[in-house]
Design a protein around this motif. Sequence first.
Motif, PDB file in Angstrom:
ATOM      1  N   UNK A 119     -46.137 -12.516  35.490  1.00  0.00           N
ATOM      2  CA  UNK A 119     -46.179 -11.738  34.455  1.00  0.00           C
ATOM      3  C   UNK A 119     -48.093 -13.157  33.422  1.00  0.00           C
ATOM      4  N   UNK A 120     -47.960 -14.374  33.671  1.00  0.00           N
ATOM      5  CA  UNK A 120     -49.361 -14.656  32.827  1.00  0.00           C
ATOM      6  C   UNK A 120     -50.634 -14.633  34.298  1.00  0.00           C
ATOM      7  N   UNK A 121     -50.490 -14.737  35.635  1.00  0.00           N
ATOM      8  CA  UNK A 121     -51.395 -14.499  36.278  1.00  0.00           C
ATOM      9  C   UNK A 121     -50.728 -13.726  37.633  1.00  0.00           C
ATOM     10  N   UNK A 122     -51.405 -12.181  37.717  1.00  0.00           N
ATOM     11  CA  UNK A 122     -50.387 -11.369  38.904  1.00  0.00           C
ATOM     12  C   UNK A 122     -50.990 -11.967  40.635  1.00  0.00           C
ATOM     13  N   UNK A 123     -52.225 -12.213  40.197  1.00  0.00           N
ATOM     14  CA  UNK A 123     -52.156 -13.185  41.492  1.00  0.00           C
ATOM     15  C   UNK A 123     -50.852 -14.109  42.532  1.00  0.00           C
ATOM     16  N   UNK A 124     -50.003 -14.912  41.241  1.00  0.00           N
ATOM     17  CA  UNK A 124     -48.707 -15.969  41.509  1.00  0.00           C
ATOM     18  C   UNK A 124     -47.901 -14.781  42.366  1.00  0.00           C
ATOM     19  N   UNK A 125     -48.114 -13.517  42.362  1.00  0.00           N
ATOM     20  CA  UNK A 125     -46.885 -13.113  42.918  1.00  0.00           C
ATOM     21  C   UNK A 125     -45.709 -13.777  44.746  1.00  0.00           C
TER      22      UNK A 125
END
Length: 376
Positions: free
Chosen positions: A370-376
Amino acid sequence: MTKILFTASRQSHFNQFHLPYLEYYSKKGFKVFTAAQGEANYSFDAKHYNIEFYKGKPWKNLKTVFAVKKIIRTEKIDVVISNATLAGIVTRLAVLFCARKPVVIHSCHGYLFSKNTPKLKKAIMLFIEKFFAPITKLCITMNYEDFEAAEKHKLGKIVRNIPGIGIKPYNAKNYTAEEIIKAKKAILGNFYNDSNVLYFVYAAEFSKRKNQQQLFEYFLPLLRQNPDWVLILAGTGSEWQNIQNQVLQENMQNQVILPGFVKNIDELLTFCNFVVSFSKSEGLPFNLMEAMQHKKPVIASRVKGHSDLIEDGENGFLFNLDNFDEFKEKIEKIARNTSLQKDFAEKSSQKVAFFELNNVFDQIIKTYTLADGRLE
Protein backbone atom coordinates in the motif's frame (compact mmCIF):
# COMPACT_ATOMS: atom_id res chain seq x y z
CA MET A 1 17.42 -2.67 -7.46
CA THR A 2 15.07 -1.53 -4.67
CA LYS A 3 16.83 -0.84 -1.38
CA ILE A 4 14.93 -1.36 1.85
CA LEU A 5 15.99 -0.51 5.41
CA PHE A 6 14.39 -2.03 8.52
CA THR A 7 15.10 -0.26 11.81
CA ALA A 8 14.51 -1.25 15.44
CA SER A 9 16.10 -0.27 18.73
CA ARG A 10 17.48 -3.79 19.34
CA GLN A 11 18.72 -6.37 16.85
CA SER A 12 16.89 -9.05 18.83
CA HIS A 13 13.67 -7.47 17.50
CA PHE A 14 14.56 -8.67 14.00
CA ASN A 15 15.41 -12.15 15.25
CA GLN A 16 12.08 -12.38 17.04
CA PHE A 17 9.78 -10.77 14.49
CA HIS A 18 11.23 -9.99 11.09
CA LEU A 19 13.58 -12.70 9.81
CA PRO A 20 10.96 -14.19 7.43
CA TYR A 21 10.34 -10.76 5.89
CA LEU A 22 14.01 -9.85 5.61
CA GLU A 23 14.71 -13.18 3.92
CA TYR A 24 11.69 -12.80 1.62
CA TYR A 25 12.86 -9.45 0.27
CA SER A 26 16.47 -10.59 0.03
CA LYS A 27 15.48 -13.59 -2.10
CA LYS A 28 13.21 -11.37 -4.21
CA GLY A 29 16.28 -9.40 -5.26
CA PHE A 30 15.93 -6.42 -2.93
CA LYS A 31 19.02 -4.96 -1.31
CA VAL A 32 18.14 -5.43 2.36
CA PHE A 33 19.60 -3.41 5.23
CA THR A 34 18.91 -3.46 8.96
CA ALA A 35 19.90 -0.96 11.62
CA ALA A 36 19.65 -1.65 15.33
CA GLN A 37 21.77 -2.04 18.44
CA GLY A 38 23.57 -5.38 18.50
CA GLU A 39 25.40 -7.63 16.09
CA ALA A 40 23.64 -9.64 13.40
CA ASN A 41 24.59 -12.73 11.42
CA TYR A 42 21.97 -13.47 8.79
CA SER A 43 21.79 -16.67 6.76
CA PHE A 44 20.71 -14.66 3.70
CA ASP A 45 22.07 -11.61 1.90
CA ALA A 46 21.47 -8.57 4.12
CA LYS A 47 23.71 -5.86 5.52
CA HIS A 48 23.42 -4.87 9.19
CA TYR A 49 24.44 -1.62 10.86
CA ASN A 50 25.06 -1.87 14.60
CA ILE A 51 24.08 1.54 15.99
CA GLU A 52 23.22 2.54 19.53
CA PHE A 53 19.73 3.50 20.63
CA TYR A 54 19.41 5.07 24.07
CA LYS A 55 16.21 4.24 25.95
CA GLY A 56 17.14 5.85 29.27
CA LYS A 57 18.86 8.94 27.87
CA PRO A 58 16.79 10.14 24.90
CA TRP A 59 18.96 13.20 24.18
CA LYS A 60 21.83 10.86 23.25
CA ASN A 61 19.78 9.61 20.32
CA LEU A 62 20.66 12.73 18.35
CA LYS A 63 23.84 11.04 17.14
CA THR A 64 21.74 7.95 16.32
CA VAL A 65 19.51 10.16 14.16
CA PHE A 66 22.50 11.25 12.10
CA ALA A 67 23.80 7.67 11.94
CA VAL A 68 20.49 6.57 10.39
CA LYS A 69 20.51 9.59 8.09
CA LYS A 70 23.98 8.60 6.87
CA ILE A 71 22.79 5.05 6.11
CA ILE A 72 19.81 6.36 4.16
CA ARG A 73 21.99 8.80 2.19
CA THR A 74 25.03 6.62 1.46
CA GLU A 75 23.06 3.45 0.67
CA LYS A 76 20.43 5.41 -1.30
CA ILE A 77 17.57 3.73 0.57
CA ASP A 78 14.21 3.65 -1.24
CA VAL A 79 11.95 2.36 1.55
CA VAL A 80 12.32 2.54 5.33
CA ILE A 81 10.32 0.34 7.71
CA SER A 82 10.71 1.50 11.31
CA ASN A 83 9.52 -0.59 14.22
CA ALA A 84 8.22 0.44 17.67
CA THR A 85 8.37 3.82 19.35
CA LEU A 86 12.05 4.67 19.82
CA ALA A 87 13.25 3.48 16.41
CA GLY A 88 10.19 5.08 14.85
CA ILE A 89 11.05 8.50 16.28
CA VAL A 90 14.77 8.29 15.48
CA THR A 91 14.26 6.94 11.97
CA ARG A 92 11.60 9.43 10.94
CA LEU A 93 13.59 12.32 12.37
CA ALA A 94 16.52 11.13 10.25
CA VAL A 95 14.26 11.09 7.18
CA LEU A 96 13.27 14.71 7.85
CA PHE A 97 16.94 15.68 7.53
CA CYS A 98 17.31 13.86 4.20
CA ALA A 99 17.12 15.82 0.96
CA ARG A 100 16.05 12.68 -0.90
CA LYS A 101 13.38 11.14 1.28
CA PRO A 102 12.57 7.42 1.11
CA VAL A 103 9.07 6.00 1.45
CA VAL A 104 8.36 5.60 5.18
CA ILE A 105 6.41 2.74 6.76
CA HIS A 106 6.08 2.80 10.53
CA SER A 107 5.02 -0.34 12.39
CA CYS A 108 3.61 0.51 15.79
CA HIS A 109 4.17 -2.42 18.15
CA GLY A 110 2.04 -0.67 20.77
CA TYR A 111 1.80 3.08 21.32
CA LEU A 112 3.10 4.20 24.70
CA PHE A 113 -0.27 5.75 25.43
CA SER A 114 -3.75 4.32 25.84
CA LYS A 115 -7.19 5.34 27.04
CA ASN A 116 -5.92 5.16 30.63
CA THR A 117 -2.71 7.17 30.13
CA PRO A 118 -2.45 10.47 32.10
CA LYS A 119 -3.53 13.35 29.88
CA LEU A 120 -0.19 15.17 29.77
CA LYS A 121 1.82 12.08 28.81
CA LYS A 122 -0.76 11.12 26.22
CA ALA A 123 -0.73 14.64 24.74
CA ILE A 124 3.07 14.57 24.44
CA MET A 125 3.16 11.12 22.81
CA LEU A 126 0.34 12.05 20.44
CA PHE A 127 2.10 15.27 19.48
CA ILE A 128 5.22 13.30 18.54
CA GLU A 129 3.26 10.87 16.38
CA LYS A 130 1.31 13.71 14.73
CA PHE A 131 4.57 15.53 14.02
CA PHE A 132 5.82 12.60 11.95
CA ALA A 133 2.48 11.83 10.28
CA PRO A 134 3.15 13.93 7.11
CA ILE A 135 6.18 11.78 6.17
CA THR A 136 4.62 8.47 7.27
CA LYS A 137 3.20 6.96 4.09
CA LEU A 138 1.88 3.91 5.92
CA CYS A 139 1.15 3.52 9.64
CA ILE A 140 0.65 -0.07 10.79
CA THR A 141 -0.95 -0.95 14.14
CA MET A 142 -1.44 -4.32 15.81
CA ASN A 143 -4.43 -3.85 18.10
CA TYR A 144 -7.77 -2.14 17.70
CA GLU A 145 -7.28 0.60 20.30
CA ASP A 146 -4.07 1.75 18.59
CA PHE A 147 -5.78 1.47 15.20
CA GLU A 148 -8.65 3.68 16.33
CA ALA A 149 -6.19 6.26 17.69
CA ALA A 150 -4.09 6.22 14.50
CA GLU A 151 -7.16 6.65 12.31
CA LYS A 152 -8.73 9.34 14.49
CA HIS A 153 -5.55 11.44 14.65
CA LYS A 154 -4.40 10.58 11.09
CA LEU A 155 -0.99 9.29 12.20
CA GLY A 156 -0.14 8.19 8.67
CA LYS A 157 -1.36 8.90 5.16
CA ILE A 158 -2.57 5.30 5.12
CA VAL A 159 -3.49 3.48 8.35
CA ARG A 160 -3.95 -0.27 8.57
CA ASN A 161 -4.30 -2.78 11.39
CA ILE A 162 -2.69 -6.22 11.14
CA PRO A 163 -2.95 -9.34 13.36
CA GLY A 164 0.60 -8.99 14.61
CA ILE A 165 3.76 -9.73 12.66
CA GLY A 166 3.22 -13.49 12.86
CA ILE A 167 4.12 -16.01 15.53
CA LYS A 168 5.71 -19.25 14.39
CA PRO A 169 3.36 -22.27 14.45
CA TYR A 170 3.91 -24.39 17.53
CA ASN A 171 4.85 -28.03 17.13
CA ALA A 172 4.21 -29.57 20.50
CA LYS A 173 7.03 -31.70 21.86
CA ASN A 174 6.18 -34.65 24.04
CA TYR A 175 8.49 -34.18 27.01
CA THR A 176 9.20 -37.19 29.19
CA ALA A 177 8.70 -36.93 32.94
CA GLU A 178 12.47 -36.93 33.37
CA GLU A 179 12.86 -34.04 30.89
CA ILE A 180 10.24 -31.98 32.70
CA ILE A 181 11.95 -32.54 36.06
CA LYS A 182 15.28 -31.56 34.49
CA ALA A 183 13.73 -28.35 33.09
CA LYS A 184 12.20 -27.50 36.46
CA LYS A 185 15.53 -27.98 38.22
CA ALA A 186 17.35 -25.85 35.63
CA ILE A 187 14.92 -22.93 36.06
CA LEU A 188 14.05 -23.24 39.75
CA GLY A 189 17.51 -24.18 40.99
CA ASN A 190 17.64 -24.69 44.75
CA PHE A 191 13.92 -23.93 44.99
CA TYR A 192 12.84 -26.96 42.99
CA ASN A 193 10.00 -28.77 44.71
CA ASP A 194 8.81 -32.16 43.56
CA SER A 195 5.51 -31.91 45.43
CA ASN A 196 2.16 -30.98 43.85
CA VAL A 197 2.72 -27.31 42.99
CA LEU A 198 0.81 -24.82 40.83
CA TYR A 199 3.17 -22.66 38.77
CA PHE A 200 2.18 -19.17 37.63
CA VAL A 201 4.51 -17.62 35.04
CA TYR A 202 5.06 -14.04 33.88
CA ALA A 203 7.84 -13.81 31.28
CA ALA A 204 8.63 -10.20 30.42
CA GLU A 205 11.23 -7.46 30.67
CA PHE A 206 11.27 -6.04 34.20
CA SER A 207 9.98 -2.48 33.74
CA LYS A 208 7.42 0.02 34.95
CA ARG A 209 5.21 -0.77 31.96
CA LYS A 210 5.36 -4.53 32.45
CA ASN A 211 4.34 -3.81 36.05
CA GLN A 212 5.96 -6.62 38.05
CA GLN A 213 5.73 -4.40 41.12
CA GLN A 214 1.94 -4.49 41.26
CA LEU A 215 1.91 -8.16 40.32
CA PHE A 216 4.09 -8.96 43.34
CA GLU A 217 1.87 -6.87 45.64
CA TYR A 218 -1.29 -8.62 44.40
CA PHE A 219 0.22 -12.11 44.55
CA LEU A 220 1.81 -11.73 48.00
CA PRO A 221 -1.30 -12.40 50.15
CA LEU A 222 -2.43 -15.17 47.79
CA LEU A 223 0.91 -16.95 47.99
CA ARG A 224 0.80 -16.83 51.78
CA GLN A 225 -2.67 -18.35 51.73
CA ASN A 226 -1.64 -21.00 49.21
CA PRO A 227 1.75 -22.56 50.04
CA ASP A 228 1.44 -24.82 46.97
CA TRP A 229 1.51 -21.80 44.61
CA VAL A 230 4.78 -20.68 43.01
CA LEU A 231 5.20 -17.50 40.97
CA ILE A 232 7.97 -17.46 38.35
CA LEU A 233 9.00 -14.03 37.06
CA ALA A 234 11.25 -14.73 34.08
CA GLY A 235 13.27 -11.96 32.46
CA THR A 236 15.69 -9.16 33.18
CA GLY A 237 15.47 -5.38 33.23
CA SER A 238 15.70 -2.19 35.26
CA GLU A 239 13.18 -3.33 37.90
CA TRP A 240 14.64 -6.80 38.50
CA GLN A 241 16.79 -5.89 41.50
CA ASN A 242 13.95 -3.96 43.11
CA ILE A 243 11.62 -6.97 42.93
CA GLN A 244 14.37 -9.31 44.10
CA ASN A 245 14.95 -7.13 47.16
CA GLN A 246 11.25 -7.21 48.02
CA VAL A 247 11.09 -10.98 47.62
CA LEU A 248 13.95 -11.36 50.11
CA GLN A 249 12.48 -8.76 52.45
CA GLU A 250 9.17 -10.62 52.54
CA ASN A 251 10.99 -13.97 52.87
CA MET A 252 9.14 -15.31 49.82
CA GLN A 253 12.08 -16.73 47.88
CA ASN A 254 10.60 -20.23 48.10
CA GLN A 255 7.45 -19.11 46.27
CA VAL A 256 8.64 -16.26 44.05
CA ILE A 257 11.39 -17.33 41.65
CA LEU A 258 13.38 -14.85 39.55
CA PRO A 259 15.46 -17.04 37.21
CA GLY A 260 16.53 -14.17 34.94
CA PHE A 261 16.36 -14.61 31.18
CA VAL A 262 15.02 -18.05 30.27
CA LYS A 263 16.45 -19.16 26.93
CA ASN A 264 14.14 -22.14 26.44
CA ILE A 265 10.71 -20.62 27.02
CA ASP A 266 9.15 -23.79 25.60
CA GLU A 267 10.34 -25.81 28.60
CA LEU A 268 9.06 -23.19 31.04
CA LEU A 269 5.63 -23.11 29.41
CA THR A 270 5.52 -26.90 29.29
CA PHE A 271 5.66 -27.38 33.06
CA CYS A 272 3.85 -24.24 34.21
CA ASN A 273 0.10 -24.29 34.92
CA PHE A 274 -0.91 -20.68 34.24
CA VAL A 275 0.41 -17.56 32.53
CA VAL A 276 -0.26 -14.13 33.98
CA SER A 277 0.39 -10.60 32.74
CA PHE A 278 0.11 -7.30 34.60
CA SER A 279 1.29 -5.08 31.75
CA LYS A 280 -0.11 -1.52 31.62
CA SER A 281 -0.28 -1.57 27.81
CA GLU A 282 0.73 -3.82 24.94
CA GLY A 283 0.91 -4.05 21.18
CA LEU A 284 0.09 -7.69 20.51
CA PRO A 285 2.09 -9.61 23.13
CA PHE A 286 4.07 -12.66 22.08
CA ASN A 287 4.20 -13.99 25.63
CA LEU A 288 0.42 -14.41 25.68
CA MET A 289 0.31 -15.91 22.20
CA GLU A 290 2.99 -18.43 23.18
CA ALA A 291 0.95 -19.33 26.27
CA MET A 292 -2.13 -19.82 24.09
CA GLN A 293 -0.18 -22.06 21.73
CA HIS A 294 0.94 -24.15 24.72
CA LYS A 295 -2.68 -24.38 25.90
CA LYS A 296 -2.02 -22.57 29.17
CA PRO A 297 -4.87 -20.64 30.84
CA VAL A 298 -4.20 -16.88 30.83
CA ILE A 299 -5.06 -14.27 33.46
CA ALA A 300 -4.18 -10.80 32.18
CA SER A 301 -4.77 -7.13 32.82
CA ARG A 302 -7.62 -5.57 30.85
CA VAL A 303 -5.51 -3.41 28.51
CA LYS A 304 -5.04 -3.04 24.77
CA GLY A 305 -3.27 -5.98 23.20
CA HIS A 306 -4.47 -8.35 25.90
CA SER A 307 -8.11 -7.70 25.03
CA ASP A 308 -7.35 -8.47 21.36
CA LEU A 309 -6.27 -11.98 22.35
CA ILE A 310 -8.34 -12.80 25.43
CA GLU A 311 -12.11 -12.61 25.67
CA ASP A 312 -12.94 -12.43 29.36
CA GLY A 313 -14.59 -15.62 30.55
CA GLU A 314 -14.36 -17.22 27.11
CA ASN A 315 -10.72 -18.22 26.61
CA GLY A 316 -9.15 -16.66 29.72
CA PHE A 317 -9.70 -14.00 32.34
CA LEU A 318 -9.12 -10.24 32.18
CA PHE A 319 -9.11 -7.98 35.24
CA ASN A 320 -8.83 -4.27 35.94
CA LEU A 321 -5.44 -3.32 37.36
CA ASP A 322 -7.07 -1.17 40.05
CA ASN A 323 -9.31 -4.00 41.27
CA PHE A 324 -7.54 -6.51 43.54
CA ASP A 325 -10.80 -8.25 44.45
CA GLU A 326 -11.56 -8.97 40.79
CA PHE A 327 -8.08 -10.39 40.27
CA LYS A 328 -8.31 -12.51 43.42
CA GLU A 329 -11.73 -13.88 42.51
CA LYS A 330 -10.70 -14.86 38.99
CA ILE A 331 -7.33 -16.37 39.77
CA GLU A 332 -8.77 -18.46 42.61
CA LYS A 333 -11.59 -19.58 40.32
CA ILE A 334 -9.27 -20.80 37.58
CA ALA A 335 -6.66 -22.27 39.96
CA ARG A 336 -8.93 -25.03 41.27
CA ASN A 337 -11.25 -25.59 38.31
CA THR A 338 -9.57 -28.09 35.97
CA SER A 339 -12.59 -28.22 33.67
CA LEU A 340 -12.44 -24.45 33.15
CA GLN A 341 -8.69 -24.64 32.61
CA LYS A 342 -9.12 -27.15 29.80
CA ASP A 343 -11.93 -25.13 28.22
CA PHE A 344 -9.88 -21.91 28.20
CA ALA A 345 -6.82 -23.75 26.90
CA GLU A 346 -8.59 -25.35 23.94
CA LYS A 347 -10.33 -22.12 22.91
CA SER A 348 -7.09 -20.14 23.16
CA SER A 349 -5.26 -22.71 21.05
CA GLN A 350 -7.89 -22.33 18.33
CA LYS A 351 -7.89 -18.53 18.47
CA VAL A 352 -4.12 -18.04 18.35
CA ALA A 353 -3.89 -19.90 15.03
CA PHE A 354 -5.26 -16.74 13.40
CA PHE A 355 -2.09 -14.89 14.46
CA GLU A 356 0.42 -17.48 13.26
CA LEU A 357 2.98 -16.61 10.59
CA ASN A 358 1.53 -18.84 7.87
CA ASN A 359 -1.79 -16.99 8.22
CA VAL A 360 -0.51 -13.41 8.36
CA PHE A 361 2.62 -13.34 6.16
CA ASP A 362 0.86 -12.65 2.85
CA GLN A 363 -1.41 -10.11 4.51
CA ILE A 364 1.57 -8.14 5.82
CA ILE A 365 3.35 -8.15 2.46
CA LYS A 366 0.16 -6.84 0.82
CA THR A 367 -0.09 -4.17 3.51
CA TYR A 368 3.48 -3.03 2.78
CA THR A 369 2.57 -2.67 -0.91
CA LEU A 370 0.00 0.00 0.00
CA ALA A 371 2.98 2.28 0.62
CA ASP A 372 5.07 1.15 -2.35
CA GLY A 373 3.98 -1.28 -5.06
CA ARG A 374 7.56 -2.55 -5.44
CA LEU A 375 7.25 -4.33 -2.07
CA GLU A 376 4.92 -7.01 -3.44
